[in-house]
Design an enzyme around this catalytic site. Structure first.
Site, PDB file in Angstrom:
ATOM      1  N   HIS A  36      44.020  -0.189 -18.980  1.00 48.28           N
ATOM      2  CA  HIS A  36      42.732   0.090 -19.636  1.00 48.28           C
ATOM      3  C   HIS A  36      42.027  -1.225 -19.919  1.00 48.28           C
ATOM      4  O   HIS A  36      42.619  -2.295 -19.778  1.00 48.28           O
ATOM      5  CB  HIS A  36      42.995   0.814 -20.971  1.00 48.28           C
ATOM      6  N   HIS A 120      39.008  -7.466 -20.012  1.00 45.24           N
ATOM      7  CA  HIS A 120      40.061  -7.681 -19.012  1.00 45.24           C
ATOM      8  C   HIS A 120      40.976  -6.465 -18.977  1.00 45.24           C
ATOM      9  O   HIS A 120      40.970  -5.658 -19.913  1.00 45.24           O
ATOM     10  CB  HIS A 120      40.894  -8.918 -19.372  1.00 45.24           C
TER      11      HIS A 120
HETATM   12  P1  ATP Z   1      53.225  -4.612 -26.965  1.00 47.05           P
HETATM   13  O1  ATP Z   1      52.458  -5.101 -28.180  1.00 47.05           O
HETATM   14  O2  ATP Z   1      54.445  -3.900 -27.313  1.00 47.05           O
HETATM   15  O3  ATP Z   1      53.404  -5.666 -25.951  1.00 47.05           O
HETATM   16  P2  ATP Z   1      50.755  -3.463 -26.195  1.00 47.05           P
HETATM   17  O4  ATP Z   1      50.174  -4.798 -26.545  1.00 47.05           O
HETATM   18  O5  ATP Z   1      50.374  -2.853 -24.907  1.00 47.05           O
HETATM   19  O6  ATP Z   1      52.331  -3.492 -26.255  1.00 47.05           O
HETATM   20  P3  ATP Z   1      49.518  -2.686 -28.622  1.00 47.05           P
HETATM   21  O7  ATP Z   1      49.955  -3.972 -29.266  1.00 47.05           O
HETATM   22  O8  ATP Z   1      49.576  -1.446 -29.432  1.00 47.05           O
HETATM   23  O9  ATP Z   1      50.360  -2.412 -27.323  1.00 47.05           O
HETATM   24  O10 ATP Z   1      48.043  -2.936 -28.109  1.00 47.05           O
HETATM   25  C1  ATP Z   1      47.199  -1.913 -27.626  1.00 47.05           C
HETATM   26  C2  ATP Z   1      46.020  -2.554 -26.915  1.00 47.05           C
HETATM   27  O11 ATP Z   1      45.280  -3.362 -27.853  1.00 47.05           O
HETATM   28  C3  ATP Z   1      46.407  -3.511 -25.790  1.00 47.05           C
HETATM   29  O12 ATP Z   1      45.371  -3.514 -24.830  1.00 47.05           O
HETATM   30  C4  ATP Z   1      46.450  -4.847 -26.457  1.00 47.05           C
HETATM   31  O13 ATP Z   1      46.203  -5.903 -25.542  1.00 47.05           O
HETATM   32  C5  ATP Z   1      45.308  -4.728 -27.454  1.00 47.05           C
HETATM   33  N1  ATP Z   1      45.549  -5.546 -28.629  1.00 47.05           N
HETATM   34  C6  ATP Z   1      46.672  -5.572 -29.372  1.00 47.05           C
HETATM   35  N2  ATP Z   1      46.567  -6.395 -30.431  1.00 47.05           N
HETATM   36  C7  ATP Z   1      45.324  -6.927 -30.352  1.00 47.05           C
HETATM   37  C8  ATP Z   1      44.583  -7.844 -31.155  1.00 47.05           C
HETATM   38  N3  ATP Z   1      45.107  -8.391 -32.245  1.00 47.05           N
HETATM   39  N4  ATP Z   1      43.329  -8.137 -30.767  1.00 47.05           N
HETATM   40  C9  ATP Z   1      42.787  -7.587 -29.684  1.00 47.05           C
HETATM   41  N5  ATP Z   1      43.413  -6.710 -28.891  1.00 47.05           N
HETATM   42  C10 ATP Z   1      44.671  -6.381 -29.212  1.00 47.05           C
END
Ligand code: ATP
Ligand code: MG
Length: 178
Positions: A36, A120
């Site tokens: 996504h 991205h």
């Molecule tokens: P993991 O954290 O276990 O590696 P993930 O990053 O895919 O898995 P989440 O951390 O729940 O899962 O993130 C969901 C989405 O939000 C992803 O696209 C992630 O890149 C984005 N995201 C997570 N934290 C942030 C943040 N602090 N700022 C911006 N985007 C974020």
């Protein structure tokens, strides 16, 4: 619950992206169904705040628009490259949409996001992948591009974690005007 707002990607686009998901040691590849473009990370909220966010997002009005993907990039540098992603081409409308999403969430009581928006599609999370291997990977895929596709909705996702795997569940979808 852990929430974020994102632009979903058509199946054929995710299939193209899946073709990029090999050839990097120590990479944790994103599964195609999870791919996504994050518009706004909300983070951990309770059920009431989630309902408020949903109500606010349902007020967002924006036209459907075309979006392409092009190129490969990464966040972090040297030994600390954290992730590899595919870039978004023609992101002007996506930036507008993101601004509307941001205002809606701030009106619903969320803190403003101060980080710069870098549209991205994350392909992999990395941990100490050798820089030379990353260079080879980027060189091999740098011509990557996906022809423009129409973005007709955006989505509120819940991020859930089960044994080692992350799963994103669409809680609500918001149509963009045709
Ligand atoms: P993991 O954290 O276990 O590696 P993930 O990053 O895919 O898995 P989440 O951390 O729940 O899962 O993130 C969901 C989405 O939000 C992803 O696209 C992630 O890149 C984005 N995201 C997570 N934290 C942030 C943040 N602090 N700022 C911006 N985007 C974020
Ligand atoms: Mg994360």
């Amino acid at each position: 619950m852990r929430l974020f707002v994102a632009a979903p990607l058509p199946l054929d686009v995710r299939e193209r992206l899946a073709g990029l998901c090999a050839g990097l040691p120590r990479a944790r590849w994103v599964e195609p169904h999870n791919m996504h473009i994050t518009l706004r990370f909300i983070g951990e909220v309770d059920g009431d705040a989630a309902e408020d966010a949903d109500a606010a997002l349902a007020q967002v009005r924006h036209q459907a628009f075309d979006l392409g993907l092009a190129g490969i990039g990464h966040f972090g540098s040297g030994r600390r490259v954290r992730s590899v992603w595919a870039g978004v081409e023609g992101a002007e409308e996506l930036v507008h949409l993101r601004q509307k999403v941001e205002s809606a969430l701030v009106r619903a009581g969320h803190d403003p996001e101060h980080r710069k928006f870098h549209p991205h599609v994350t392909l992999a999370r990395l941990k100490s992948t050798p820089a030379a291997r990353l260079g080879d990977y980027a060189a091999a895929h740098n011509g990557f591009a996906v022809a423009p596709f129409r973005l007709e909705r955006f989505t509120l996702f819940q991020s859930r974690r089960g044994n080692e795997r992350v799963h994103y569940e669409a809680l609500a979808e918001y149509p963009l005007a045709g």
